[in-house]
Design an enzyme around this catalytic site. Structure first.
Site, short mmCIF file in Angstrom:
data_model
loop_
_atom_site.label_atom_id
_atom_site.label_comp_id
_atom_site.label_asym_id
_atom_site.label_seq_id
_atom_site.Cartn_x
_atom_site.Cartn_y
_atom_site.Cartn_z
N ASN A 6 41.92 45.55 45.05
CA ASN A 6 42.64 45.47 43.56
C ASN A 6 42.04 46.98 42.96
OD1 ASN A 6 43.66 45.06 41.27
ND2 ASN A 6 42.47 43.28 40.84
N TRP A 7 43.36 47.83 42.78
CA TRP A 7 42.71 48.85 42.05
C TRP A 7 42.77 48.75 40.35
CZ3 TRP A 7 46.01 53.29 45.23
CH2 TRP A 7 45.25 53.48 46.31
N LYS A 8 43.37 47.71 40.29
CA LYS A 8 43.84 47.47 38.59
C LYS A 8 44.47 48.63 38.14
CE LYS A 8 39.57 44.75 38.55
NZ LYS A 8 38.56 44.24 37.66
N HIS A 32 45.24 36.45 38.15
CA HIS A 32 43.79 37.10 37.80
C HIS A 32 43.23 36.83 36.39
CE1 HIS A 32 41.06 40.26 37.38
NE2 HIS A 32 41.00 40.38 38.84
N GLU A 64 36.99 34.03 41.69
CA GLU A 64 36.45 34.89 41.18
C GLU A 64 35.79 34.44 39.91
OE1 GLU A 64 38.42 38.66 42.36
OE2 GLU A 64 39.58 38.21 40.60
N GLU A 124 42.16 38.76 34.30
CA GLU A 124 42.16 39.47 33.28
C GLU A 124 43.66 39.32 32.92
OE1 GLU A 124 41.39 43.20 35.34
OE2 GLU A 124 39.27 42.73 35.45
N GLY A 154 37.45 44.71 43.26
CA GLY A 154 38.04 45.70 42.50
C GLY A 154 37.53 46.71 42.53
N GLY A 155 36.21 47.21 41.64
CA GLY A 155 35.80 48.48 41.39
C GLY A 155 35.26 49.14 42.63
N SER A 169 32.32 41.76 41.97
CA SER A 169 31.10 42.91 42.06
C SER A 169 30.69 42.83 43.52
CB SER A 169 30.00 42.48 41.21
OG SER A 169 30.35 42.68 39.89
N GLY A 229 33.44 42.85 37.67
CA GLY A 229 33.21 43.97 36.89
C GLY A 229 32.07 44.33 36.47
C1 PEP Z 1 38.66 41.97 40.67
O1 PEP Z 1 39.12 42.29 39.66
O2 PEP Z 1 39.33 41.08 41.35
C2 PEP Z 1 37.22 42.09 40.98
C3 PEP Z 1 36.64 41.28 41.68
O3 PEP Z 1 36.64 43.25 40.44
P1 PEP Z 1 35.19 43.74 40.57
O4 PEP Z 1 35.17 43.85 42.39
O5 PEP Z 1 35.23 45.15 39.99
O6 PEP Z 1 34.31 42.89 40.21
#
Ligand code: PEP
Length: 252
Positions: A9-11, A100, A171, A102, A237-238, A216, A177
């Site tokens: 997930n590049w956001k 999600h 999640e 966010e 994500g990251g 993470s 993040g």
């Molecule tokens: C996400 O945004 O779905 C996520 C899991 O982010 P991260 O891996 O950066 O925690």
């Protein structure tokens, strides 16, 4: 046997040049083949879906599918700024993330709207990735399982049998993040609880639904997480922004 699935997930990150480099690097890394029984996808921002779809074809990246980060709860019409499921399908998407944290936190998305989005995705022939998870306060007050199972129960009540064609992503909000990954056992316990919650509706559906962990995930913790019996892959994500890290997680 459920396949292992890794979705990046590049956001709101990326640009034309960096997306091209990313796909090129991942294509090179996947050239020599990937472990069998696994699926991989990447979810760029809406404006880059077309570019990434073309790049994936150009580099013959058969292993990599395309996904989107959100979708409208409506089919079509006067919804300025929204993107419909049929449009995502036309762009070549296979997966769509819905709910999600966010979006739940910053756009006040409730379980009802998450379920409506999942239905739109299913009706267009794609797979919704339904995100659930508790906040730090909810975990610290001992309510993590209650909160997550109630989020799952609300999806069950709307989606019913169609849940068999969905993915769920657990999640924990406190892990997204932040670098604070849930331990493999904490994640496994919640994945088990989610599967048991699904089994209350239908045991067959429960045993087929892939439950991904997100929060993470990094190359150095993915192996342990993915080895857990109820963890069927990751929503990343990251770490997915770095193609080498994404490849390492896909290999985990
Ligand atoms: C996400 O945004 O779905 C996520 C899991 O982010 P991260 O891996 O950066 O925690």
């Amino acid at each position: 046997m459920r396949p292992l699935i890794v979705i990046g997930n590049w956001k709101m990150n990326g640009n034309l040049a960096s997306n091209q480099d990313w796909v090129k690097t991942v294509a090179r890394g996947m050239e020599s083949g990937m472990p069998a029984g696994r699926k991989f996808a990447v979810c760029p921002s809406f404006p880059y879906l077309s570019q990434c779809s073309t790049l994936i074809k150009e580099y013959s990246l058969a292993f990599l599918r395309l996904g989107a980060q959100d979708v409208s709860a409506h089919g079509a019409g006067a919804y300025t700024g929204e993107v419909g499921a049929s449009m995502l399908k036309e762009m070549g998407c296979k997966y769509v993330i819905v709910g999600h944290s966010e979006r739940r936190q910053m756009h006040q998305e409730a379980d009802e709207s998450v379920a409506a989005k999942a239905l739109q995705v299913l009706d267009s022939g794609m797979t919704p990735v339904i995100c659930v998870g508790e906040t730090a306060d909810e975990r610290n007050s001992g309510r993590a399982e209650e909160i997550v199972c109630s989020q799952v129960a609300k999806q069950v009540s709307v989606l019913q049998d169609r849940l068999a064609d969905c993915l769920i992503a657990y999640e924990p909000v406190w892990a997204i993040g932040t670098g604070k990954v849930a331990s493999a056992q904490v994640a496994q316990d919640m994945h088990r609880a989610i599967r048991l919650q699904l089994a209350e509706f239908d045991e067959d559906v429960a045993s087929h639904v892939g439950i991904l962990y997100g929060g993470s995930v990094k190359p150095d913790n993915a192996v342990e997480l993915f080895a857990m019996p109820d963890i069927d892959g990751g929503l990343v994500g990251g770490a997915s922004l770095n193609p080498q890290d994404f490849l390492a997680i896909c290999q985990a």
